[in-house]
Design an enzyme around this catalytic site. Structure first.
Site, PDB file in Angstrom:
ATOM      1  N   LYS A 180       2.473  -1.871   1.037  1.00 37.70           N
ATOM      2  CA  LYS A 180       2.333  -3.741   0.873  1.00 37.70           C
ATOM      3  C   LYS A 180       1.895  -4.270  -0.176  1.00 37.70           C
ATOM      4  CE  LYS A 180       0.430  -7.186   2.475  1.00 37.70           C
ATOM      5  NZ  LYS A 180       0.849  -8.221   2.094  1.00 37.70           N
ATOM      6  N   GLY A 211       5.509  -8.969   1.907  1.00 39.47           N
ATOM      7  CA  GLY A 211       5.156  -9.707   2.867  1.00 39.47           C
ATOM      8  C   GLY A 211       4.228 -10.368   2.804  1.00 39.47           C
ATOM      9  N   GLY A 213       0.244 -11.242   5.236  1.00 33.39           N
ATOM     10  CA  GLY A 213      -0.692  -9.736   5.675  1.00 33.39           C
ATOM     11  C   GLY A 213      -0.367 -10.430   7.324  1.00 33.39           C
ATOM     12  N   VAL A 216       3.664  -8.543   7.636  1.00 28.68           N
ATOM     13  CA  VAL A 216       3.589  -6.723   7.041  1.00 28.68           C
ATOM     14  C   VAL A 216       2.430  -6.167   7.755  1.00 28.68           C
ATOM     15  CG1 VAL A 216       4.870  -5.957   5.701  1.00 28.68           C
ATOM     16  CG2 VAL A 216       5.981  -7.834   6.280  1.00 28.68           C
ATOM     17  N   GLY A 217       1.831  -6.423   7.078  1.00 28.96           N
ATOM     18  CA  GLY A 217       0.271  -6.332   6.533  1.00 28.96           C
ATOM     19  C   GLY A 217      -0.072  -5.478   8.344  1.00 28.96           C
ATOM     20  N   CYS A 289     -12.979  -6.185  -8.135  1.00 30.19           N
ATOM     21  CA  CYS A 289     -13.673  -5.983  -6.667  1.00 30.19           C
ATOM     22  C   CYS A 289     -15.502  -5.442  -7.876  1.00 30.19           C
ATOM     23  CB  CYS A 289     -13.635  -4.979  -5.947  1.00 30.19           C
ATOM     24  SG  CYS A 289     -12.533  -3.472  -6.450  1.00 30.19           S
ATOM     25  N   GLU A 388     -19.229 -12.639  -2.713  1.00 30.09           N
ATOM     26  CA  GLU A 388     -18.465 -12.419  -3.977  1.00 30.09           C
ATOM     27  C   GLU A 388     -17.555 -13.881  -4.605  1.00 30.09           C
ATOM     28  OE1 GLU A 388     -14.886  -9.359  -3.004  1.00 30.09           O
ATOM     29  OE2 GLU A 388     -15.630  -8.719  -4.625  1.00 30.09           O
TER      30      GLU A 388
END
Ligand code: ADP
Length: 481
Positions: A180, A211, A213, A216-217, A289, A388
Protein backbone atom coordinates in the site's frame (compact mmCIF):
# COMPACT_ATOMS: atom_id res chain seq x y z
CA UNK A 1 14.71 32.22 -8.50
CA UNK A 2 15.58 30.17 -11.54
CA UNK A 3 13.46 30.29 -14.65
CA UNK A 4 10.30 28.31 -14.38
CA UNK A 5 8.33 26.45 -17.02
CA UNK A 6 4.87 25.10 -16.48
CA UNK A 7 4.42 21.81 -18.28
CA UNK A 8 0.84 21.22 -19.39
CA UNK A 9 -0.35 18.31 -17.28
CA UNK A 10 -1.82 15.09 -18.63
CA UNK A 11 -4.74 14.22 -16.42
CA UNK A 12 -5.20 10.46 -16.30
CA UNK A 13 -7.82 8.53 -14.42
CA UNK A 14 -5.98 5.55 -13.01
CA UNK A 15 -7.09 2.44 -11.27
CA UNK A 16 -5.52 1.92 -7.87
CA UNK A 17 -5.48 -1.87 -7.53
CA UNK A 18 -3.20 -4.44 -9.16
CA UNK A 19 -4.14 -7.90 -7.93
CA UNK A 20 -3.09 -11.31 -9.26
CA UNK A 21 -1.77 -9.82 -12.49
CA UNK A 22 -4.88 -7.77 -13.26
CA UNK A 23 -5.93 -4.16 -12.78
CA UNK A 24 -9.17 -4.11 -10.80
CA UNK A 25 -11.84 -1.45 -11.01
CA UNK A 26 -12.21 -0.60 -7.31
CA UNK A 27 -15.78 -1.00 -6.10
CA UNK A 28 -15.96 2.44 -4.47
CA UNK A 29 -16.27 5.61 -6.54
CA UNK A 30 -13.65 7.55 -4.58
CA UNK A 31 -10.89 9.23 -6.54
CA UNK A 32 -7.96 11.18 -5.17
CA UNK A 33 -6.46 14.08 -7.09
CA UNK A 34 -2.70 13.93 -7.51
CA UNK A 35 -1.26 17.44 -7.45
CA UNK A 36 2.10 18.55 -8.86
CA UNK A 37 3.58 20.56 -5.94
CA UNK A 38 5.61 22.75 -8.28
CA UNK A 39 2.58 23.97 -10.24
CA UNK A 40 -0.34 23.16 -7.90
CA UNK A 41 -2.05 21.55 -10.88
CA UNK A 42 -3.92 18.26 -10.81
CA UNK A 43 -1.93 15.75 -12.88
CA UNK A 44 -3.95 12.58 -12.29
CA UNK A 45 -6.94 11.09 -10.54
CA UNK A 46 -6.44 7.77 -8.85
CA UNK A 47 -9.37 5.52 -8.03
CA UNK A 48 -9.09 4.52 -4.37
CA UNK A 49 -9.34 0.92 -3.32
CA UNK A 50 -11.20 -0.32 -0.28
CA UNK A 51 -11.53 -3.41 1.87
CA UNK A 52 -12.83 -5.50 -1.07
CA UNK A 53 -9.61 -4.97 -3.00
CA UNK A 54 -7.48 -5.63 0.10
CA UNK A 55 -9.30 -8.93 0.63
CA UNK A 56 -8.73 -9.89 -3.01
CA UNK A 57 -5.04 -8.93 -2.82
CA UNK A 58 -4.45 -10.85 0.40
CA UNK A 59 -6.23 -13.92 -0.98
CA UNK A 60 -4.04 -13.76 -4.09
CA UNK A 61 -0.88 -13.39 -2.01
CA UNK A 62 -1.91 -16.30 0.24
CA UNK A 63 -2.64 -18.52 -2.74
CA UNK A 64 0.73 -17.69 -4.31
CA UNK A 65 2.75 -18.10 -1.12
CA UNK A 66 3.17 -21.88 -0.98
CA UNK A 67 4.76 -22.17 -4.41
CA UNK A 68 6.79 -18.98 -4.18
CA UNK A 69 8.24 -19.98 -0.80
CA UNK A 70 9.64 -23.16 -2.33
CA UNK A 71 11.20 -21.62 -5.44
CA UNK A 72 14.98 -21.70 -5.55
CA UNK A 73 16.99 -18.60 -4.61
CA UNK A 74 18.16 -18.55 -8.24
CA UNK A 75 14.56 -18.25 -9.50
CA UNK A 76 13.82 -15.47 -7.07
CA UNK A 77 17.05 -13.68 -7.96
CA UNK A 78 16.07 -13.87 -11.66
CA UNK A 79 12.71 -12.28 -10.85
CA UNK A 80 14.42 -9.44 -8.96
CA UNK A 81 16.83 -8.85 -11.85
CA UNK A 82 13.93 -8.70 -14.30
CA UNK A 83 12.28 -6.01 -12.16
CA UNK A 84 15.58 -4.11 -11.88
CA UNK A 85 15.92 -4.17 -15.66
CA UNK A 86 12.34 -3.03 -16.16
CA UNK A 87 12.88 -0.10 -13.80
CA UNK A 88 16.19 0.77 -15.46
CA UNK A 89 14.61 0.74 -18.91
CA UNK A 90 12.03 3.27 -17.70
CA UNK A 91 14.40 5.24 -15.44
CA UNK A 92 13.94 8.65 -17.05
CA UNK A 93 10.16 8.37 -17.27
CA UNK A 94 9.95 7.20 -13.65
CA UNK A 95 12.21 9.99 -12.46
CA UNK A 96 10.04 12.59 -14.17
CA UNK A 97 6.89 11.01 -12.75
CA UNK A 98 8.22 11.26 -9.21
CA UNK A 99 9.44 14.79 -9.77
CA UNK A 100 5.91 15.73 -10.87
CA UNK A 101 4.32 13.84 -8.00
CA UNK A 102 6.64 14.76 -5.09
CA UNK A 103 8.60 17.80 -6.32
CA UNK A 104 12.03 16.17 -5.98
CA UNK A 105 14.63 17.91 -8.21
CA UNK A 106 15.04 15.77 -11.31
CA UNK A 107 18.71 14.99 -10.71
CA UNK A 108 17.86 13.64 -7.23
CA UNK A 109 14.91 11.77 -8.70
CA UNK A 110 17.14 9.96 -11.16
CA UNK A 111 19.79 9.14 -8.57
CA UNK A 112 17.87 8.63 -5.34
CA UNK A 113 14.25 7.97 -6.18
CA UNK A 114 14.80 5.64 -9.14
CA UNK A 115 18.51 4.79 -9.16
CA UNK A 116 18.39 3.50 -5.59
CA UNK A 117 15.26 1.48 -6.38
CA UNK A 118 17.00 -0.18 -9.34
CA UNK A 119 20.07 -0.92 -7.21
CA UNK A 120 17.96 -2.33 -4.42
CA UNK A 121 16.44 -4.95 -6.72
CA UNK A 122 19.69 -5.89 -8.45
CA UNK A 123 21.80 -5.86 -5.29
CA UNK A 124 19.23 -7.91 -3.35
CA UNK A 125 19.41 -10.51 -6.12
CA UNK A 126 23.21 -10.62 -5.77
CA UNK A 127 23.04 -10.89 -1.98
CA UNK A 128 20.61 -13.79 -1.87
CA UNK A 129 23.56 -16.21 -1.99
CA UNK A 130 24.99 -14.61 1.18
CA UNK A 131 22.02 -15.57 3.31
CA UNK A 132 22.61 -18.79 5.15
CA UNK A 133 19.37 -20.81 4.86
CA UNK A 134 20.36 -23.92 6.84
CA UNK A 135 22.37 -24.48 9.97
CA UNK A 136 23.03 -27.54 12.15
CA UNK A 137 22.86 -27.00 15.91
CA UNK A 138 23.49 -30.26 17.80
CA UNK A 139 20.80 -32.71 16.77
CA UNK A 140 18.73 -30.01 15.05
CA UNK A 141 18.52 -28.68 11.54
CA UNK A 142 17.60 -25.02 11.59
CA UNK A 143 16.02 -23.79 8.37
CA UNK A 144 15.25 -20.22 7.56
CA UNK A 145 11.79 -19.85 6.08
CA UNK A 146 9.86 -16.84 4.78
CA UNK A 147 7.46 -15.07 7.16
CA UNK A 148 4.48 -15.45 4.81
CA UNK A 149 2.27 -12.75 3.33
CA UNK A 150 3.69 -9.31 4.04
CA UNK A 151 1.81 -6.01 4.05
CA UNK A 152 4.18 -3.25 2.92
CA UNK A 153 2.95 0.24 3.82
CA UNK A 154 5.01 3.14 2.49
CA UNK A 155 5.03 6.97 2.62
CA UNK A 156 5.09 9.66 -0.07
CA UNK A 157 8.62 11.06 0.27
CA UNK A 158 10.47 8.29 -1.63
CA UNK A 159 7.53 6.41 -3.12
CA UNK A 160 9.46 4.04 -5.37
CA UNK A 161 12.67 3.55 -3.43
CA UNK A 162 11.02 2.83 -0.07
CA UNK A 163 8.71 0.39 -1.79
CA UNK A 164 11.77 -1.31 -3.29
CA UNK A 165 13.46 -1.59 0.13
CA UNK A 166 10.51 -3.72 1.26
CA UNK A 167 9.36 -5.55 -1.87
CA UNK A 168 12.82 -6.69 -3.06
CA UNK A 169 13.93 -8.35 0.19
CA UNK A 170 10.44 -9.72 0.93
CA UNK A 171 10.11 -11.54 -2.36
CA UNK A 172 13.80 -12.51 -2.20
CA UNK A 173 13.05 -14.21 1.12
CA UNK A 174 10.14 -16.12 -0.46
CA UNK A 175 7.35 -13.96 0.93
CA UNK A 176 4.47 -12.65 -1.15
CA UNK A 177 3.38 -9.04 -0.78
CA UNK A 178 0.44 -6.67 -0.63
CA UNK A 179 1.79 -3.16 -1.05
CA UNK A 180 0.00 0.00 0.00
CA UNK A 181 1.83 3.09 -1.20
CA UNK A 182 0.90 6.53 0.05
CA UNK A 183 -2.27 7.80 -1.58
CA UNK A 184 -0.50 11.19 -1.79
CA UNK A 185 2.16 10.01 -4.28
CA UNK A 186 0.86 6.89 -6.02
CA UNK A 187 2.08 7.44 -9.59
CA UNK A 188 5.59 5.93 -9.24
CA UNK A 189 4.23 2.87 -7.38
CA UNK A 190 1.53 2.36 -10.04
CA UNK A 191 4.25 2.37 -12.69
CA UNK A 192 6.28 -0.04 -10.62
CA UNK A 193 3.31 -2.43 -10.71
CA UNK A 194 3.46 -2.20 -14.52
CA UNK A 195 7.17 -3.07 -14.38
CA UNK A 196 6.51 -6.05 -12.10
CA UNK A 197 3.71 -7.14 -14.41
CA UNK A 198 6.08 -7.08 -17.39
CA UNK A 199 8.63 -9.10 -15.39
CA UNK A 200 6.09 -11.96 -15.32
CA UNK A 201 6.35 -13.07 -11.73
CA UNK A 202 3.94 -15.86 -10.77
CA UNK A 203 0.49 -14.32 -10.29
CA UNK A 204 -0.23 -13.10 -6.78
CA UNK A 205 3.39 -12.77 -5.61
CA UNK A 206 3.15 -8.98 -5.93
CA UNK A 207 -0.10 -7.08 -5.38
CA UNK A 208 -0.62 -3.36 -4.97
CA UNK A 209 -3.58 -1.54 -3.47
CA UNK A 210 -3.79 2.25 -3.45
CA UNK A 211 -6.11 3.77 -0.88
CA UNK A 212 -6.29 5.71 2.33
CA UNK A 213 -4.41 4.77 5.48
CA UNK A 214 -7.63 4.73 7.48
CA UNK A 215 -9.31 2.18 5.20
CA UNK A 216 -6.73 0.24 3.18
CA UNK A 217 -3.82 0.63 5.63
CA UNK A 218 -6.01 -0.45 8.56
CA UNK A 219 -7.47 -3.37 6.59
CA UNK A 220 -3.98 -4.66 5.76
CA UNK A 221 -2.67 -4.20 9.30
CA UNK A 222 -5.63 -6.01 10.86
CA UNK A 223 -6.08 -8.70 8.20
CA UNK A 224 -6.10 -12.22 9.64
CA UNK A 225 -4.21 -13.62 6.65
CA UNK A 226 -1.38 -11.08 6.74
CA UNK A 227 1.62 -12.51 8.62
CA UNK A 228 3.88 -9.47 8.80
CA UNK A 229 3.68 -5.73 8.33
CA UNK A 230 6.61 -3.65 7.18
CA UNK A 231 5.89 0.04 7.66
CA UNK A 232 7.72 3.24 6.83
CA UNK A 233 6.07 6.51 7.79
CA UNK A 234 5.46 8.88 10.65
CA UNK A 235 5.92 7.96 14.29
CA UNK A 236 2.30 8.90 14.99
CA UNK A 237 0.95 6.43 12.43
CA UNK A 238 3.59 3.86 13.40
CA UNK A 239 2.45 3.94 17.01
CA UNK A 240 -1.18 3.41 15.99
CA UNK A 241 -0.27 0.69 13.50
CA UNK A 242 1.93 -1.13 16.01
CA UNK A 243 -1.03 -1.42 18.38
CA UNK A 244 -3.27 -2.76 15.60
CA UNK A 245 -0.64 -5.22 14.37
CA UNK A 246 0.08 -6.21 17.98
CA UNK A 247 -3.55 -7.19 18.47
CA UNK A 248 -3.10 -9.74 15.67
CA UNK A 249 0.39 -10.80 16.91
CA UNK A 250 1.91 -9.91 13.56
CA UNK A 251 5.60 -9.71 12.86
CA UNK A 252 6.33 -6.00 12.56
CA UNK A 253 9.06 -3.66 11.41
CA UNK A 254 8.81 0.11 11.74
CA UNK A 255 10.99 2.68 10.06
CA UNK A 256 9.73 5.97 11.48
CA UNK A 257 10.79 9.56 11.91
CA UNK A 258 14.15 11.04 12.74
CA UNK A 259 15.81 14.19 14.04
CA UNK A 260 19.36 13.38 13.20
CA UNK A 261 22.33 15.24 14.70
CA UNK A 262 25.52 16.18 12.89
CA UNK A 263 28.28 16.79 15.45
CA UNK A 264 31.30 18.91 14.60
CA UNK A 265 34.12 18.27 17.06
CA UNK A 266 36.63 20.97 18.00
CA UNK A 267 39.12 19.85 15.33
CA UNK A 268 36.51 19.16 12.60
CA UNK A 269 36.70 20.73 9.15
CA UNK A 270 33.79 23.12 9.46
CA UNK A 271 33.51 23.94 5.74
CA UNK A 272 33.02 20.26 4.87
CA UNK A 273 30.82 19.67 7.89
CA UNK A 274 28.45 22.53 7.08
CA UNK A 275 28.28 21.75 3.35
CA UNK A 276 27.82 18.02 3.99
CA UNK A 277 25.17 18.56 6.64
CA UNK A 278 23.18 21.02 4.52
CA UNK A 279 23.28 18.64 1.55
CA UNK A 280 21.67 15.94 3.70
CA UNK A 281 19.33 18.39 5.40
CA UNK A 282 17.97 19.82 2.13
CA UNK A 283 17.85 16.57 0.15
CA UNK A 284 14.35 16.07 -1.29
CA UNK A 285 13.43 19.47 0.26
CA UNK A 286 14.21 18.12 3.71
CA UNK A 287 11.64 15.35 3.37
CA UNK A 288 13.98 12.49 4.24
CA UNK A 289 13.67 10.52 7.47
CA UNK A 290 17.47 10.30 7.89
CA UNK A 291 18.05 14.02 7.10
CA UNK A 292 20.74 15.69 9.24
CA UNK A 293 18.69 18.52 10.69
CA UNK A 294 20.54 19.51 13.87
CA UNK A 295 24.11 20.79 13.55
CA UNK A 296 25.95 20.65 16.89
CA UNK A 297 28.99 22.91 16.96
CA UNK A 298 31.49 24.00 19.63
CA UNK A 299 30.48 27.40 21.03
CA UNK A 300 33.76 29.05 19.98
CA UNK A 301 33.31 28.03 16.34
CA UNK A 302 29.72 29.24 16.07
CA UNK A 303 30.41 32.54 14.21
CA UNK A 304 32.48 30.81 11.52
CA UNK A 305 29.91 28.03 11.11
CA UNK A 306 27.07 30.54 10.78
CA UNK A 307 28.90 32.47 8.09
CA UNK A 308 29.57 29.34 6.05
CA UNK A 309 25.99 28.08 6.46
CA UNK A 310 24.51 31.31 5.11
CA UNK A 311 26.93 31.27 2.20
CA UNK A 312 26.14 27.61 1.41
CA UNK A 313 22.40 28.29 1.31
CA UNK A 314 22.92 30.43 -1.79
CA UNK A 315 23.44 27.17 -3.70
CA UNK A 316 19.94 26.06 -2.74
CA UNK A 317 17.84 28.68 -4.42
CA UNK A 318 14.37 27.11 -4.81
CA UNK A 319 13.47 26.42 -8.43
CA UNK A 320 11.68 24.31 -11.00
CA UNK A 321 12.41 20.69 -10.06
CA UNK A 322 12.37 19.66 -13.72
CA UNK A 323 15.53 21.69 -14.42
CA UNK A 324 18.75 19.68 -14.05
CA UNK A 325 20.60 22.32 -12.04
CA UNK A 326 17.87 22.81 -9.41
CA UNK A 327 18.94 21.61 -5.97
CA UNK A 328 15.86 22.61 -3.96
CA UNK A 329 12.33 21.99 -5.21
CA UNK A 330 9.01 22.58 -3.46
CA UNK A 331 7.79 20.50 -0.53
CA UNK A 332 5.30 17.83 -1.53
CA UNK A 333 1.97 19.40 -0.60
CA UNK A 334 0.22 22.46 0.72
CA UNK A 335 -0.34 20.67 4.05
CA UNK A 336 3.38 19.99 4.26
CA UNK A 337 4.23 23.61 3.55
CA UNK A 338 1.86 24.78 6.27
CA UNK A 339 3.39 22.35 8.73
CA UNK A 340 6.95 23.50 7.92
CA UNK A 341 5.96 27.18 8.20
CA UNK A 342 4.39 26.47 11.61
CA UNK A 343 7.70 24.95 12.77
CA UNK A 344 9.61 27.98 11.51
CA UNK A 345 7.21 30.24 13.43
CA UNK A 346 7.73 28.18 16.57
CA UNK A 347 11.51 28.64 16.20
CA UNK A 348 11.07 32.41 16.00
CA UNK A 349 8.66 32.44 18.93
CA UNK A 350 10.94 30.35 21.14
CA UNK A 351 13.87 32.72 20.55
CA UNK A 352 16.03 30.96 17.93
CA UNK A 353 18.04 33.30 15.68
CA UNK A 354 16.99 33.14 12.02
CA UNK A 355 20.15 33.37 9.88
CA UNK A 356 18.54 32.96 6.48
CA UNK A 357 15.29 31.94 4.79
CA UNK A 358 12.22 31.47 6.91
CA UNK A 359 9.46 32.03 4.40
CA UNK A 360 8.06 31.18 1.01
CA UNK A 361 9.96 32.86 -1.85
CA UNK A 362 8.07 35.51 -3.85
CA UNK A 363 8.37 33.74 -7.17
CA UNK A 364 7.04 31.69 -8.73
CA UNK A 365 3.54 32.58 -7.64
CA UNK A 366 2.57 28.93 -7.61
CA UNK A 367 4.16 25.92 -5.98
CA UNK A 368 4.73 24.85 -2.37
CA UNK A 369 8.16 26.42 -2.02
CA UNK A 370 10.07 27.27 1.14
CA UNK A 371 13.39 29.08 1.23
CA UNK A 372 16.37 27.19 2.60
CA UNK A 373 16.23 28.10 6.27
CA UNK A 374 18.89 28.10 8.99
CA UNK A 375 18.38 28.93 12.66
CA UNK A 376 21.25 29.41 15.08
CA UNK A 377 21.50 29.75 18.84
CA UNK A 378 18.96 26.94 19.05
CA UNK A 379 18.55 25.40 22.51
CA UNK A 380 18.13 21.61 22.66
CA UNK A 381 14.71 21.90 24.28
CA UNK A 382 13.23 24.11 21.54
CA UNK A 383 10.65 22.46 19.30
CA UNK A 384 12.78 22.96 16.17
CA UNK A 385 15.62 21.01 17.81
CA UNK A 386 13.37 18.13 18.86
CA UNK A 387 10.60 17.61 16.31
CA UNK A 388 10.94 16.29 12.80
CA UNK A 389 10.15 19.24 10.50
CA UNK A 390 10.34 17.50 7.10
CA UNK A 391 11.28 20.70 5.29
CA UNK A 392 14.50 22.56 4.36
CA UNK A 393 15.24 23.80 7.88
CA UNK A 394 18.53 23.40 9.78
CA UNK A 395 18.93 24.12 13.50
CA UNK A 396 22.42 24.99 14.76
CA UNK A 397 22.92 24.11 18.43
CA UNK A 398 26.10 25.25 20.21
CA UNK A 399 27.78 23.06 22.85
CA UNK A 400 30.61 23.56 25.34
CA UNK A 401 32.22 20.15 25.88
CA UNK A 402 32.32 17.06 23.69
CA UNK A 403 30.34 15.06 26.21
CA UNK A 404 27.63 17.74 26.13
CA UNK A 405 27.29 17.15 22.38
CA UNK A 406 26.83 13.41 22.94
CA UNK A 407 24.31 14.06 25.69
CA UNK A 408 22.29 16.49 23.53
CA UNK A 409 22.39 14.11 20.56
CA UNK A 410 21.13 11.20 22.66
CA UNK A 411 18.57 13.23 24.59
CA UNK A 412 16.04 13.36 21.74
CA UNK A 413 13.16 11.02 21.07
CA UNK A 414 14.63 9.65 17.84
CA UNK A 415 17.65 7.57 16.87
CA UNK A 416 17.81 6.98 13.14
CA UNK A 417 21.05 8.49 11.88
CA UNK A 418 23.87 10.84 12.82
CA UNK A 419 27.15 12.29 11.57
CA UNK A 420 30.43 13.13 13.29
CA UNK A 421 33.19 15.38 11.95
CA UNK A 422 36.76 15.42 13.28
CA UNK A 423 40.30 15.59 11.89
CA UNK A 424 41.06 12.59 14.08
CA UNK A 425 39.10 9.57 12.88
CA UNK A 426 39.65 7.71 16.18
CA UNK A 427 38.11 10.61 18.02
CA UNK A 428 35.13 10.71 15.64
CA UNK A 429 34.71 6.96 16.04
CA UNK A 430 34.86 7.28 19.83
CA UNK A 431 31.97 9.76 19.73
CA UNK A 432 30.03 7.70 17.16
CA UNK A 433 30.12 4.65 19.43
CA UNK A 434 28.34 6.60 22.14
CA UNK A 435 25.44 7.63 19.91
CA UNK A 436 22.11 5.82 19.98
CA UNK A 437 21.49 5.94 16.23
CA UNK A 438 21.24 3.16 13.68
CA UNK A 439 23.42 4.70 10.97
CA UNK A 440 26.35 7.06 11.62
CA UNK A 441 28.58 8.70 9.03
CA UNK A 442 32.11 9.88 9.85
CA UNK A 443 33.48 12.92 7.99
CA UNK A 444 30.88 12.77 5.24
CA UNK A 445 31.38 9.11 4.29
CA UNK A 446 28.55 8.00 2.05
CA UNK A 447 26.06 5.50 3.39
CA UNK A 448 26.55 1.92 2.27
CA UNK A 449 23.45 0.37 0.66
CA UNK A 450 24.55 -3.09 1.86
CA UNK A 451 24.63 -1.92 5.49
CA UNK A 452 21.57 -2.25 7.74
CA UNK A 453 19.34 0.78 8.20
CA UNK A 454 16.85 1.38 10.99
CA UNK A 455 16.34 3.14 14.27
CA UNK A 456 16.32 3.30 18.02
CA UNK A 457 13.57 4.75 20.23
CA UNK A 458 10.75 6.54 18.35
CA UNK A 459 12.56 5.96 15.04
CA UNK A 460 11.29 2.39 15.20
CA UNK A 461 12.80 -1.08 15.05
CA UNK A 462 13.80 -3.64 12.47
CA UNK A 463 16.58 -3.27 9.94
CA UNK A 464 16.31 -2.86 6.18
CA UNK A 465 18.78 -2.98 3.25
CA UNK A 466 21.38 -5.48 2.14
CA UNK A 467 21.26 -9.03 3.45
CA UNK A 468 19.90 -7.69 6.74
CA UNK A 469 16.78 -6.63 4.83
CA UNK A 470 16.29 -10.16 3.45
CA UNK A 471 16.86 -11.65 6.91
CA UNK A 472 14.12 -9.37 8.26
CA UNK A 473 11.56 -11.34 6.23
CA UNK A 474 12.78 -14.75 7.40
CA UNK A 475 12.12 -16.77 10.51
CA UNK A 476 13.30 -20.24 11.51
CA UNK A 477 12.04 -23.77 11.93
CA UNK A 478 13.98 -26.42 13.82
CA UNK A 479 13.78 -30.14 13.13
CA UNK A 480 15.40 -32.36 15.77
CA UNK A 481 16.56 -35.89 15.02
P1 ADP B 1 3.73 10.27 5.80
O1 ADP B 1 3.13 11.56 6.27
O2 ADP B 1 5.19 10.23 5.82
O3 ADP B 1 3.08 9.70 4.57
P2 ADP B 1 2.09 8.60 7.40
O4 ADP B 1 2.51 7.83 8.58
O5 ADP B 1 0.96 9.52 7.50
O6 ADP B 1 3.41 9.28 6.97
O7 ADP B 1 1.77 7.61 6.19
C1 ADP B 1 2.60 6.54 5.82
C2 ADP B 1 1.73 5.47 5.22
O8 ADP B 1 0.88 4.95 6.24
C3 ADP B 1 0.82 5.94 4.09
O9 ADP B 1 0.75 4.94 3.10
C4 ADP B 1 -0.50 6.12 4.81
O10 ADP B 1 -1.62 6.02 3.94
C5 ADP B 1 -0.45 4.95 5.77
N1 ADP B 1 -1.35 5.05 6.92
C6 ADP B 1 -1.88 6.16 7.47
N2 ADP B 1 -2.70 5.84 8.49
C7 ADP B 1 -2.68 4.49 8.60
C8 ADP B 1 -3.32 3.55 9.46
N3 ADP B 1 -4.15 3.94 10.42
N4 ADP B 1 -3.05 2.23 9.28
C9 ADP B 1 -2.20 1.83 8.33
N5 ADP B 1 -1.59 2.66 7.47
C10 ADP B 1 -1.82 3.98 7.60
Amino acid sequence: MKSYSIVEPMVNHLSGAYVKGRWLEPAGANEVEVVNPATERVIAHVRQSGVTEVDAAVAAAQAAFGDWATTSPRQRADALRAIAKGLRDRQEELALTITEDVGTPIEESRRLQVGQAVNTFSRTADLLDNVQMHERVGNSLITRVPLGVVGCITPWNYPLYLMATKVAPAIAAGCTVVVKPSELAPLGPLKMAEVVDAARLPLGVFNLVVGSGAIVGEAITRHREIDAVSFTGSTTTGRHLAAAAGAGIKHLSLELGGKSPSIVLGDGDIASAVAGTLAKCFQNSGQTCAALTVLLVPQDRLPAVEEIAVECCRQYEPGDPQIDATRLGPVASEAQRRSVVAHIESGLKQGARLLTGGQAPNTPARGYYIQPTVFSGVAPEMTIAREEIFGPVLSIVPFKRERDAVEIANRGDYGLSAAVWSADEERADHVARQLRAGSISLNGASTNPDAPFGGFKLSGFGRERGRFGIEGFLTTTAVHR
